[in-house]
Write a protein that holds these residues in place. Structure first.
Motif, PDB file in Angstrom:
ATOM      1  N   TRP A 131       7.899   4.049   9.521  1.00  0.00           N
ATOM      2  CA  TRP A 131       7.478   3.175   8.896  1.00  0.00           C
ATOM      3  C   TRP A 131       6.060   2.959   9.158  1.00  0.00           C
ATOM      4  N   SER A 132       5.446   3.651  10.046  1.00  0.00           N
ATOM      5  CA  SER A 132       3.983   4.418   9.638  1.00  0.00           C
ATOM      6  C   SER A 132       3.891   5.137   9.269  1.00  0.00           C
ATOM      7  N   HIS A 133       4.402   5.905   8.782  1.00  0.00           N
ATOM      8  CA  HIS A 133       3.456   6.612   7.666  1.00  0.00           C
ATOM      9  C   HIS A 133       3.998   6.010   6.327  1.00  0.00           C
ATOM     10  N   TYR A 134       4.700   4.984   6.100  1.00  0.00           N
ATOM     11  CA  TYR A 134       4.989   4.409   5.192  1.00  0.00           C
ATOM     12  C   TYR A 134       3.306   2.923   5.062  1.00  0.00           C
ATOM     13  N   HIS A 135       3.028   2.953   6.436  1.00  0.00           N
ATOM     14  CA  HIS A 135       2.138   1.672   5.948  1.00  0.00           C
ATOM     15  C   HIS A 135       0.680   2.470   5.899  1.00  0.00           C
ATOM     16  N   ALA A 136       0.834   4.075   6.588  1.00  0.00           N
ATOM     17  CA  ALA A 136      -0.296   4.356   6.455  1.00  0.00           C
ATOM     18  C   ALA A 136      -0.684   4.604   5.337  1.00  0.00           C
ATOM     19  N   VAL A 137       0.437   5.565   4.243  1.00  0.00           N
ATOM     20  CA  VAL A 137       0.052   5.102   2.473  1.00  0.00           C
ATOM     21  C   VAL A 137      -0.222   4.511   1.860  1.00  0.00           C
ATOM     22  N   LYS A 138      -0.023   3.379   2.358  1.00  0.00           N
ATOM     23  CA  LYS A 138      -0.161   2.008   1.160  1.00  0.00           C
ATOM     24  C   LYS A 138      -1.544   1.925   1.732  1.00  0.00           C
ATOM     25  N   ALA A 139      -1.846   1.523   2.915  1.00  0.00           N
ATOM     26  CA  ALA A 139      -3.644   1.506   3.197  1.00  0.00           C
ATOM     27  C   ALA A 139      -5.073   2.532   2.422  1.00  0.00           C
ATOM     28  N   VAL A 140      -4.105   3.914   2.336  1.00  0.00           N
ATOM     29  CA  VAL A 140      -5.086   4.263   1.952  1.00  0.00           C
ATOM     30  C   VAL A 140      -5.332   4.383   0.127  1.00  0.00           C
ATOM     31  N   ILE A 141      -3.614   4.496  -0.204  1.00  0.00           N
ATOM     32  CA  ILE A 141      -3.737   3.607  -1.144  1.00  0.00           C
ATOM     33  C   ILE A 141      -4.642   1.956  -1.240  1.00  0.00           C
ATOM     34  N   ALA A 142      -4.245   1.247  -0.973  1.00  0.00           N
ATOM     35  CA  ALA A 142      -5.347   0.234  -0.702  1.00  0.00           C
ATOM     36  C   ALA A 142      -7.247   0.123  -0.782  1.00  0.00           C
ATOM     37  N   ALA A 143      -7.561   1.613   0.452  1.00  0.00           N
ATOM     38  CA  ALA A 143      -8.671   1.650   0.545  1.00  0.00           C
ATOM     39  C   ALA A 143      -8.517   1.865  -0.521  1.00  0.00           C
ATOM     40  N   LEU A 144      -8.528   2.940  -1.503  1.00  0.00           N
ATOM     41  CA  LEU A 144      -8.907   3.760  -2.720  1.00  0.00           C
ATOM     42  C   LEU A 144      -8.977   2.129  -3.711  1.00  0.00           C
ATOM     43  N   LEU A 145      -8.045   1.411  -3.974  1.00  0.00           N
ATOM     44  CA  LEU A 145      -8.181  -0.048  -4.393  1.00  0.00           C
ATOM     45  C   LEU A 145      -9.486  -0.660  -4.257  1.00  0.00           C
ATOM     46  N   LEU A 146      -9.546  -0.615  -3.767  1.00  0.00           N
ATOM     47  CA  LEU A 146     -11.056  -1.260  -2.742  1.00  0.00           C
ATOM     48  C   LEU A 146     -12.346  -1.404  -3.036  1.00  0.00           C
ATOM     49  N   ILE A 147     -11.847   0.523  -2.941  1.00  0.00           N
ATOM     50  CA  ILE A 147     -13.645   0.975  -3.537  1.00  0.00           C
ATOM     51  C   ILE A 147     -13.890   1.054  -5.067  1.00  0.00           C
ATOM     52  N   VAL A 148     -12.630   0.267  -5.691  1.00  0.00           N
ATOM     53  CA  VAL A 148     -12.532   0.866  -7.592  1.00  0.00           C
ATOM     54  C   VAL A 148     -13.143   0.063  -7.716  1.00  0.00           C
ATOM     55  N   PHE A 149     -12.426  -1.600  -6.489  1.00  0.00           N
ATOM     56  CA  PHE A 149     -12.842  -3.066  -6.845  1.00  0.00           C
ATOM     57  C   PHE A 149     -14.216  -2.968  -7.190  1.00  0.00           C
ATOM     58  N   ILE A 150     -14.702  -2.764  -6.188  1.00  0.00           N
ATOM     59  CA  ILE A 150     -15.764  -3.147  -5.649  1.00  0.00           C
ATOM     60  C   ILE A 150     -17.481  -2.958  -6.517  1.00  0.00           C
TER      61      ILE A 150
END
Length: 276
Positions: free
Chosen positions: A72-91
């Protein structure tokens, strides 16, 4: 505006959004050495491991529970990385769109409205991505507490119902007003729950400070802009108002999570009583 760069950012966002939904499960299973076919299997495995952990009386997780928490920790870590990339793209995309809008003096009203609408949508998406980053960092840092909502609190029976009742009784007296030693498993649960909320308290404080800085910078930019450039003044005033309101809202969230971090047992008891 470089439409080629803009199109590339849009294409990247289109790829990252489904990746946010699809990629975490197989990647987490690969990293942790095992996964689950569906949510139902995860819920059943966690419920069984939770009961066994409570009955063991040990502070450290059992091997089965450790495996689930690791996944579960790795599951959320992967989602956090992808969400961070999305944040950079949207900014990046938002900066391009708002700059184009501010320099769109030669375009028609329809084109300017389209740029402003696109900029507003991308800004909103960036905020959603930021919230996703915070939530998934929280889940990756305290996976056990993140798993707790999966327990069928309202539909429990048998051993799970008995365990939930015992946990609730322990939390009602926490840190044990009877003079007996507090169960080690209960101490671990309360500690993990405190860490779960501490993550949002810290992240919320950082985000609130950044948003407050953006608010001040936007109002200063608006004040330095000449009266003749009404479009720029309106845009920066709008950013100032929105960032100021968001900063205040995040401060409320950070304060609430700080209070829960300082005294986590009542909030955890509310969850086990079905009120969280």
């Amino acid at each position: 505006m470089s439409w080629r760069v803009c199109a590339g950012l849009v294409a990247l966002a289109v790829l990252l959004v489904p990746a946010f939904v699809i990629a975490p499960r197989p990647l987490a299973a690969s990293i942790s050495g095992g996964g689950f076919d569906d949510r139902g299997e995860l819920v059943d495995s966690f419920s069984e491991s939770f009961v066994a952990y409570w009955r063991s009386g040990e502070r450290n997780f059992s091997p089965d529970l450790e495996r689930i928490a690791d996944y579960w920790s790795h599951y959320h870590a992967v989602k956090a990385v992808i969400a961070a990339l999305l944040l950079i793209v949207f900014i990046a995309l938002g900066v391009l769109l708002w700059k184009a809008f501010l320099q769109a003096g030669g375009l028609g009203a329809g084109s300017r409205a389209a740029l402003a609408s696109a900029g507003a949508v991308v800004t909103a998406l960036a905020l959603f991505a930021l919230a996703a980053v915070m939530a998934n960092v929280q889940g990756a840092t305290a996976p056990f507490s993140s798993l707790l909502p999966m327990l069928p609190i309202h539909a429990s029976h048998g051993e799970l119902a008995d365990t939930l009742h015992q946990v609730g009784q322990g939390l009602a007296d926490y840190p044990d007003g009877t003079g007996d030693r507090t169960p080690s498993a209960l101490e671990a649960m309360v500690g993990d729950f405190a860490r779960y909320h501490a993550v949002i308290a810290v992240a919320g404080t950082v985000v609130a400070v950044v948003l407050a800085g953006m608010c001040v910078a936007s109002w200063r930019r608006s004040a330095r802009t000449g009266v003749s450039d009404g479009r720029t003044r309106r845009v920066f005033r709008s950013f100032g108002i929105v960032s100021g309101l968001l900063s205040a809202a995040v401060v409320v969230v950070a304060v609430a999570n700080t209070a829960t971090t300082a005294d986590p047992a009542p909030a955890l008891l509310a969850f086990f009583e079905g009120g969280w």
